[in-house]
Design a protein around this motif. Sequence first.
Motif, PDB file in Angstrom:
ATOM      1  N   LYS A   1     -41.200  65.445 -91.767  1.00 33.66           N
ATOM      2  CA  LYS A   1     -42.601  65.087 -91.584  1.00 33.66           C
ATOM      3  C   LYS A   1     -42.706  63.955 -90.586  1.00 33.66           C
ATOM      4  O   LYS A   1     -41.925  63.007 -90.650  1.00 33.66           O
ATOM      5  CB  LYS A   1     -43.214  64.584 -92.897  1.00 33.66           C
ATOM      6  CG  LYS A   1     -43.380  65.596 -93.978  1.00 33.66           C
ATOM      7  CD  LYS A   1     -44.012  64.909 -95.181  1.00 33.66           C
ATOM      8  CE  LYS A   1     -44.003  65.790 -96.385  1.00 33.66           C
ATOM      9  NZ  LYS A   1     -44.566  65.087 -97.554  1.00 33.66           N
ATOM     10  N   LEU A   2     -43.687  64.047 -89.692  1.00 33.29           N
ATOM     11  CA  LEU A   2     -44.051  62.926 -88.835  1.00 33.29           C
ATOM     12  C   LEU A   2     -44.912  62.018 -89.699  1.00 33.29           C
ATOM     13  O   LEU A   2     -45.973  62.433 -90.173  1.00 33.29           O
ATOM     14  CB  LEU A   2     -44.831  63.413 -87.611  1.00 33.29           C
ATOM     15  CG  LEU A   2     -45.402  62.331 -86.701  1.00 33.29           C
ATOM     16  CD1 LEU A   2     -44.288  61.505 -86.065  1.00 33.29           C
ATOM     17  CD2 LEU A   2     -46.288  62.955 -85.634  1.00 33.29           C
ATOM     18  N   THR A   3     -44.441  60.803 -89.950  1.00 35.50           N
ATOM     19  CA  THR A   3     -45.131  59.929 -90.909  1.00 35.50           C
ATOM     20  C   THR A   3     -45.887  58.778 -90.260  1.00 35.50           C
ATOM     21  O   THR A   3     -46.836  58.269 -90.854  1.00 35.50           O
ATOM     22  CB  THR A   3     -44.139  59.352 -91.933  1.00 35.50           C
ATOM     23  OG1 THR A   3     -43.107  58.647 -91.222  1.00 35.50           O
ATOM     24  CG2 THR A   3     -43.526  60.462 -92.784  1.00 35.50           C
ATOM     25  N   SER A   4     -45.467  58.345 -89.076  1.00 32.39           N
ATOM     26  CA  SER A   4     -46.179  57.259 -88.398  1.00 32.39           C
ATOM     27  C   SER A   4     -45.720  57.175 -86.951  1.00 32.39           C
ATOM     28  O   SER A   4     -44.701  57.755 -86.574  1.00 32.39           O
ATOM     29  CB  SER A   4     -45.965  55.916 -89.104  1.00 32.39           C
ATOM     30  OG  SER A   4     -44.621  55.498 -88.996  1.00 32.39           O
ATOM     31  N   VAL A   5     -46.504  56.423 -86.173  1.00 32.53           N
ATOM     32  CA  VAL A   5     -46.198  56.217 -84.762  1.00 32.53           C
ATOM     33  C   VAL A   5     -46.481  54.760 -84.452  1.00 32.53           C
ATOM     34  O   VAL A   5     -47.498  54.211 -84.882  1.00 32.53           O
ATOM     35  CB  VAL A   5     -47.056  57.128 -83.867  1.00 32.53           C
ATOM     36  CG1 VAL A   5     -46.678  56.964 -82.402  1.00 32.53           C
ATOM     37  CG2 VAL A   5     -46.920  58.587 -84.291  1.00 32.53           C
TER      38      VAL A   5
ATOM     39  N   ILE B   1     -52.145  53.367 -84.480  1.00 34.60           N
ATOM     40  CA  ILE B   1     -52.119  54.775 -84.097  1.00 34.60           C
ATOM     41  C   ILE B   1     -52.247  55.569 -85.388  1.00 34.60           C
ATOM     42  O   ILE B   1     -51.493  55.350 -86.335  1.00 34.60           O
ATOM     43  CB  ILE B   1     -50.821  55.172 -83.381  1.00 34.60           C
ATOM     44  CG1 ILE B   1     -50.635  54.359 -82.110  1.00 34.60           C
ATOM     45  CG2 ILE B   1     -50.836  56.661 -83.065  1.00 34.60           C
ATOM     46  CD1 ILE B   1     -49.346  54.676 -81.377  1.00 34.60           C
ATOM     47  N   THR B   2     -53.198  56.484 -85.409  1.00 33.64           N
ATOM     48  CA  THR B   2     -53.391  57.323 -86.588  1.00 33.64           C
ATOM     49  C   THR B   2     -53.069  58.770 -86.244  1.00 33.64           C
ATOM     50  O   THR B   2     -53.192  59.194 -85.095  1.00 33.64           O
ATOM     51  CB  THR B   2     -54.829  57.201 -87.134  1.00 33.64           C
ATOM     52  OG1 THR B   2     -55.752  57.469 -86.079  1.00 33.64           O
ATOM     53  CG2 THR B   2     -55.084  55.799 -87.685  1.00 33.64           C
TER      54      THR B   2
ATOM     55  N   GLY C   1     -56.683  70.239 -81.882  1.00 32.03           N
ATOM     56  CA  GLY C   1     -55.797  70.478 -83.019  1.00 32.03           C
ATOM     57  C   GLY C   1     -55.207  69.175 -83.515  1.00 32.03           C
ATOM     58  O   GLY C   1     -55.853  68.126 -83.458  1.00 32.03           O
ATOM     59  N   ASN C   2     -53.977  69.222 -83.985  1.00 32.62           N
ATOM     60  CA  ASN C   2     -53.285  68.003 -84.410  1.00 32.62           C
ATOM     61  C   ASN C   2     -53.151  67.076 -83.205  1.00 32.62           C
ATOM     62  O   ASN C   2     -52.923  67.539 -82.086  1.00 32.62           O
ATOM     63  CB  ASN C   2     -51.895  68.332 -84.947  1.00 32.62           C
ATOM     64  CG  ASN C   2     -51.940  69.260 -86.142  1.00 32.62           C
ATOM     65  OD1 ASN C   2     -52.865  69.211 -86.946  1.00 32.62           O
ATOM     66  ND2 ASN C   2     -50.939  70.109 -86.271  1.00 32.62           N
ATOM     67  N   HIS C   3     -53.278  65.774 -83.447  1.00 33.79           N
ATOM     68  CA  HIS C   3     -53.171  64.818 -82.345  1.00 33.79           C
ATOM     69  C   HIS C   3     -52.981  63.402 -82.874  1.00 33.79           C
ATOM     70  O   HIS C   3     -53.111  63.148 -84.065  1.00 33.79           O
ATOM     71  CB  HIS C   3     -54.418  64.876 -81.454  1.00 33.79           C
ATOM     72  CG  HIS C   3     -55.684  64.540 -82.170  1.00 33.79           C
ATOM     73  ND1 HIS C   3     -56.359  65.456 -82.955  1.00 33.79           N
ATOM     74  CD2 HIS C   3     -56.395  63.399 -82.243  1.00 33.79           C
ATOM     75  CE1 HIS C   3     -57.433  64.890 -83.470  1.00 33.79           C
ATOM     76  NE2 HIS C   3     -57.475  63.629 -83.054  1.00 33.79           N
ATOM     77  N   LEU C   4     -52.673  62.489 -81.955  1.00 36.76           N
ATOM     78  CA  LEU C   4     -52.586  61.065 -82.260  1.00 36.76           C
ATOM     79  C   LEU C   4     -53.825  60.382 -81.708  1.00 36.76           C
ATOM     80  O   LEU C   4     -54.295  60.731 -80.623  1.00 36.76           O
ATOM     81  CB  LEU C   4     -51.354  60.428 -81.606  1.00 36.76           C
ATOM     82  CG  LEU C   4     -49.994  60.986 -81.977  1.00 36.76           C
ATOM     83  CD1 LEU C   4     -48.910  60.198 -81.238  1.00 36.76           C
ATOM     84  CD2 LEU C   4     -49.762  60.933 -83.470  1.00 36.76           C
TER      85      LEU C   4
ATOM     86  N   PHE D   1     -40.196  59.494 -88.809  1.00 37.36           N
ATOM     87  CA  PHE D   1     -40.147  60.688 -89.643  1.00 37.36           C
ATOM     88  C   PHE D   1     -39.666  60.342 -91.049  1.00 37.36           C
ATOM     89  O   PHE D   1     -39.044  59.303 -91.262  1.00 37.36           O
ATOM     90  CB  PHE D   1     -39.207  61.725 -89.014  1.00 37.36           C
ATOM     91  CG  PHE D   1     -39.664  62.180 -87.666  1.00 37.36           C
ATOM     92  CD1 PHE D   1     -40.520  63.261 -87.539  1.00 37.36           C
ATOM     93  CD2 PHE D   1     -39.267  61.511 -86.516  1.00 37.36           C
ATOM     94  CE1 PHE D   1     -40.961  63.668 -86.290  1.00 37.36           C
ATOM     95  CE2 PHE D   1     -39.698  61.914 -85.262  1.00 37.36           C
ATOM     96  CZ  PHE D   1     -40.552  63.000 -85.153  1.00 37.36           C
ATOM     97  N   ALA D   2     -39.937  61.232 -91.986  1.00 41.53           N
ATOM     98  CA  ALA D   2     -39.509  61.019 -93.365  1.00 41.53           C
ATOM     99  C   ALA D   2     -37.988  61.042 -93.477  1.00 41.53           C
ATOM    100  O   ALA D   2     -37.405  60.258 -94.218  1.00 41.53           O
ATOM    101  CB  ALA D   2     -40.127  62.076 -94.285  1.00 41.53           C
ATOM    102  N   ALA D   3     -37.312  61.913 -92.727  1.00 41.45           N
ATOM    103  CA  ALA D   3     -35.859  62.045 -92.840  1.00 41.45           C
ATOM    104  C   ALA D   3     -35.114  61.715 -91.550  1.00 41.45           C
ATOM    105  O   ALA D   3     -34.101  61.030 -91.582  1.00 41.45           O
ATOM    106  CB  ALA D   3     -35.499  63.466 -93.294  1.00 41.45           C
TER     107      ALA D   3
END
Length: 148
Positions: free
Chosen positions: A61-65, A73-74, A103-106, A127-129
Amino acid sequence: MNRRITLAVALTFTAGLTLAGCGGDSAPKIEVTGAYMPQPVTEQMAGAYFTVKNNGDSADKLTSVTTNLAKAITIHKTVGNKMEQVESLAVPANGTLRLSRGGNHLMFMGLKNKPTKGDDVTVTLHFAAADPVRVHIPVKAADYQPKQ
């Protein structure tokens, strides 16, 4: 008899090592391509888009930037005509996560300076992992459309 037991143990050990090597690496293997940021039209906000490819055998999972360019950044997803902030976006095993217009974006909020066409914005994806990935995002014209 001792030789047979020793041989059996050695063969069992060797077979175990061989099978362990065949199991594949289950860790996510992240690669980012096609990154761009349209030149922001306001002084406060910007968006960014790219593709995250996971060449690994397990999902992530992309969890943060993070970046020095903005206060925050959200991560957003768009469902129908509605944009909503989310905590993370899935990156499937042996699959892709696409961030694109509509679509999905930052969303970069509270820009410290407004980037212009030709600039390069650096972000770190968390990322989570998987280990964090540093990405250089070129700033394109506000009406830029990537080739599909």
